[in-house]
Design a protein around this motif. Sequence first.
Motif, PDB file in Angstrom:
ATOM      1  N   PRO A 100       0.763  -1.036   0.087  1.00 45.62           N
ATOM      2  CA  PRO A 100       0.125   0.082   0.113  1.00 45.62           C
ATOM      3  C   PRO A 100       1.003   1.145  -0.020  1.00 45.62           C
ATOM      4  O   PRO A 100       1.884   1.203   0.588  1.00 45.62           O
ATOM      5  CB  PRO A 100      -0.937  -0.165   1.479  1.00 45.62           C
ATOM      6  N   ASP A 101       0.474   2.250  -0.618  1.00 49.57           N
ATOM      7  CA  ASP A 101       1.267   3.421  -0.829  1.00 49.57           C
ATOM      8  C   ASP A 101       1.728   3.896   0.427  1.00 49.57           C
ATOM      9  O   ASP A 101       2.975   4.376   0.486  1.00 49.57           O
ATOM     10  CB  ASP A 101       0.552   4.622  -1.867  1.00 49.57           C
ATOM     11  N   LYS A 102       0.948   4.200   1.411  1.00 54.49           N
ATOM     12  CA  LYS A 102       1.353   4.880   2.393  1.00 54.49           C
ATOM     13  C   LYS A 102       2.393   3.985   3.492  1.00 54.49           C
ATOM     14  O   LYS A 102       3.493   4.587   3.783  1.00 54.49           O
ATOM     15  CB  LYS A 102       0.204   4.963   3.335  1.00 54.49           C
ATOM     16  N   LEU A 103       2.120   2.686   3.330  1.00 60.71           N
ATOM     17  CA  LEU A 103       3.054   2.066   4.012  1.00 60.71           C
ATOM     18  C   LEU A 103       4.522   1.977   3.080  1.00 60.71           C
ATOM     19  O   LEU A 103       5.570   1.930   3.973  1.00 60.71           O
ATOM     20  CB  LEU A 103       2.527   0.504   4.238  1.00 60.71           C
ATOM     21  N   ALA A 104       4.342   1.910   1.857  1.00 62.07           N
ATOM     22  CA  ALA A 104       5.716   1.843   1.286  1.00 62.07           C
ATOM     23  C   ALA A 104       6.409   3.076   1.187  1.00 62.07           C
ATOM     24  O   ALA A 104       7.769   3.116   1.449  1.00 62.07           O
ATOM     25  CB  ALA A 104       5.283   1.772  -0.452  1.00 62.07           C
ATOM     26  N   GLN A 105       5.892   4.199   1.679  1.00 58.87           N
ATOM     27  CA  GLN A 105       6.508   5.372   1.742  1.00 58.87           C
ATOM     28  C   GLN A 105       7.262   5.424   3.265  1.00 58.87           C
ATOM     29  O   GLN A 105       8.311   5.868   3.507  1.00 58.87           O
ATOM     30  CB  GLN A 105       5.537   6.655   1.590  1.00 58.87           C
ATOM     31  N   ILE A 338       4.828   1.798  14.553  1.00 61.34           N
ATOM     32  CA  ILE A 338       4.517   0.794  14.000  1.00 61.34           C
ATOM     33  C   ILE A 338       4.309   0.674  12.498  1.00 61.34           C
ATOM     34  O   ILE A 338       3.268   1.433  12.191  1.00 61.34           O
ATOM     35  CB  ILE A 338       3.185   0.245  14.900  1.00 61.34           C
ATOM     36  N   LEU A 339       5.059  -0.124  11.760  1.00 60.91           N
ATOM     37  CA  LEU A 339       4.801  -0.312  10.460  1.00 60.91           C
ATOM     38  C   LEU A 339       3.423  -1.180  10.110  1.00 60.91           C
ATOM     39  O   LEU A 339       2.812  -0.690   9.258  1.00 60.91           O
ATOM     40  CB  LEU A 339       6.139  -0.609   9.559  1.00 60.91           C
ATOM     41  N   ALA A 340       3.364  -1.963  10.548  1.00 60.75           N
ATOM     42  CA  ALA A 340       2.219  -3.199  10.277  1.00 60.75           C
ATOM     43  C   ALA A 340       2.148  -4.014  11.300  1.00 60.75           C
ATOM     44  O   ALA A 340       2.936  -4.428  12.344  1.00 60.75           O
ATOM     45  CB  ALA A 340       2.604  -3.899   8.999  1.00 60.75           C
TER      46      ALA A 340
END
Length: 369
Positions: A100-105, A338-340
């Motif tokens: 997902p874009d937000k997580l990738a960034q 927390i990234l995921a």
Amino acid sequence: MDNTQQGVSPHTVNLSRHALKQMIRVVHDLQNLSENPQYPDKLPELTCSAQIQAQNYSVLMAYDFHVTDSQEAKLIEVNTNAGGLWFACGIENPLNQALPDKLAQRLLTTFIQEYRLFTQDSQARPKLIAIVDQAPEKQFLYSEMQAFARLFKQAGIDCVITDPSEIEASNSGLYYKEQHIDLIYNRHCDFYLSTPEMQVIAQAWQEQSVCVSPNPRVYGLLADKQRMADWSQAPILSDLLKPKIAQRLLQAIPKTQLLHSLDQDTLWSERKRLVFKPTTSYASRGVYIGEKLTKGKFNSFDPQTTLVQERIKPSITTTTDSIEFKTDFRLFVYRHTILAACARIYQGQVTNLRTPNGGFSQLKLTNFI
């Protein structure tokens, strides 16, 4: 390709908001502890590579938990080179699907931030990142490494995936085929850079001529399994943390001790409520549940390098077709971020990605009453 190769489960796992908040507090509390300048002095002497005062931290750490029937989160272990982020997001094929874009960034930002901390330059960006593992093309998560490389390249950062034997040293740093390496993303399971094949990187780390993340310093402070035994001793926490926080951590950490400090006969009689782990293991290797333990195996344990931990049974996820899976929970973390969050469901004694329809599972947050 089925899920036993992919590591992605089709099932969703429930997690109470109450337990998730507890997990996040543990992450924050332990990170604050690790950054306390007095903390290393409270520990047994760290190995040489962990004594280096690094400026940077550790990308993609993971904190693994079990959750009790009363929805209390218990920390099982901390990891500094955690894999599986792509699978945790339900991405079955990292080469054909993007985060997902937000997580990738956010993920990309952690790598850039590590390099800026290392260089002490708020505008710096790495030109070349080397993802390092032993024979990486043979690793289960090689496709994830390739996806990371693609993410970096899309951001204008060159990237190579390489075995440590392909890295060479010169007076100006480390090189891969005459290309200067700015940052090493270490996926190798030699966390302290102590094996012969990692010595080129170890020397550069000692000289601080290359940014290494995750690095031996953070591993020594947080992810070395002996830290679980140290944290189980109330004085270490109470000397450095406010009483409320120290008590909170003690409640979240299963009591852990080194085998040599315990009476062998008493231990054998109490084994069914215990788990035995080698201090140098990873990915559940060498872990034995006490109730399945034979006397011969028990007697073979090295008392100096075996941890004895209170057993916190994993929670059970029951699917719509009434199949039961044991369940643990993982938070992917960069410092306090927390990234995921995900679950891993499995059958058998210890966590694995081999169970049909098991593996990394997405979460559904629920209220706990």
